[in-house]
Design an enzyme around this catalytic site. Structure first.
Site, short mmCIF file in Angstrom:
data_model
loop_
_atom_site.label_atom_id
_atom_site.label_comp_id
_atom_site.label_asym_id
_atom_site.label_seq_id
_atom_site.Cartn_x
_atom_site.Cartn_y
_atom_site.Cartn_z
N CYS A 1 5.67 -0.50 4.37
CA CYS A 1 5.62 -2.05 4.42
C CYS A 1 6.87 -2.61 4.30
CB CYS A 1 4.37 -2.36 3.37
SG CYS A 1 3.81 -3.90 3.80
N HIS B 1 -0.12 0.73 2.81
CA HIS B 1 0.58 1.13 1.35
C HIS B 1 -0.45 2.36 1.11
CE1 HIS B 1 2.52 -2.30 0.10
NE2 HIS B 1 1.95 -3.15 1.14
N GLU C 1 0.65 4.65 -1.08
CA GLU C 1 0.68 4.78 -2.38
C GLU C 1 -0.51 4.24 -3.26
OE1 GLU C 1 2.46 2.78 -0.76
OE2 GLU C 1 2.75 0.94 -1.65
N1 GLN Z 1 5.65 -9.41 4.16
C1 GLN Z 1 6.40 -8.57 3.08
C2 GLN Z 1 7.91 -8.74 3.54
O1 GLN Z 1 8.35 -9.39 4.51
C3 GLN Z 1 6.07 -7.28 3.05
C4 GLN Z 1 4.73 -7.02 2.53
C5 GLN Z 1 4.55 -5.71 1.64
O2 GLN Z 1 5.36 -5.05 1.58
N2 GLN Z 1 3.41 -5.59 1.31
O3 GLN Z 1 8.77 -8.28 2.92
#
Ligand code: GLN
Length: 195
Positions: A79, A175, A177
């Site tokens: 992410c 995610h 995890e």
């Molecule tokens: N939108 C977040 C960002 O720009 C990332 C979101 C996340 O890691 N769950 O960092």
């Protein structure tokens, strides 16, 4: 056994640590340049990429980590961690930088603000599927010919990559995890002899 680091500046560090230890890996939390000396791979967790980038600079970790990346250290970014590794970032803050080691273009919060978070199956290129938890997830909009697509997700507009590998750099929009499924972590660790 070589240790695997989890970048522990911001984000869901504990959950990654638990998953990695559940697989039998030796985990070191990385907060300072010194910590990089004892790891053979690194997980960059989800969280907020702008916060992680800021703390990478203030902690002094940015430059030595860039060196390790240039040397080919294996990395798994999830992410926000994917955004931190990406070559190009769309809808970034004006001062958004990235390591650029993953040959993809990602759009921050690319699944739209209406459905900012959702759960969906990730179809594996190797067959079968795993559960995906997406939280304000980055969307991979372009990827280079050297990028291997390991998993895709279809939100009604075709199969889009959500789990990719570019040599020693791995990343996913979701995610892994936050679910009991260990596929993403296990595949990464096994590929680099970290188990
Ligand atoms: N939108 C977040 C960002 O720009 C990332 C979101 C996340 O890691 N769950 O960092």
């Amino acid at each position: 056994m070589p240790a695997i680091g989890v970048l522990a500046l911001q984000g869901d560090v504990r959950e990654h640590r638990a998953t990695l230890e559940g697989l039998g890996a030796r985990v070191v939390e990385v907060r300072s340049p010194r910590d990089l000396d004892v790891i053979a791979g690194l997980v960059i967790p989800g969280g907020e990429s702008t916060a992680i980038l800021h703390l990478l600079v203030t902690s002094g970790v940015r430059a030595p980590l860039q060196e390790r990346l240039n040397d080919g250290m294996p990395v798994l970014g999830t992410c926000a961690g994917m955004i931190v590794m990406a070559r190009h970032v769309r809808d970034g803050r004006s001062d958004q930088w990235s390591f650029g080691s993953l040959d993809v273009t990602v759009r921050r919060n690319g699944y739209g603000r209406q459905v900012a978070s959702f759960e969906a199956d990730v179809a594996l290129s190797s067959g079968g599927s795993i559960p995906g938890v997406f939280i304000r997830a980055p969307r991979i909009e372009e990827w280079g010919s050297g990028v291997e697509v390991l998993g895709t997700c279809n939100r009604g507009d075709g199969d889009a990559p959500v789990w990719v590998r570019d040599g020693s750099v791995w990343a996913c929009s979701f995610h892994p995890e936050l679910t009991a499924d260990q596929t993403v972590h296990r595949t990464f660790l096994a590929a680099h002899g970290l188990l």
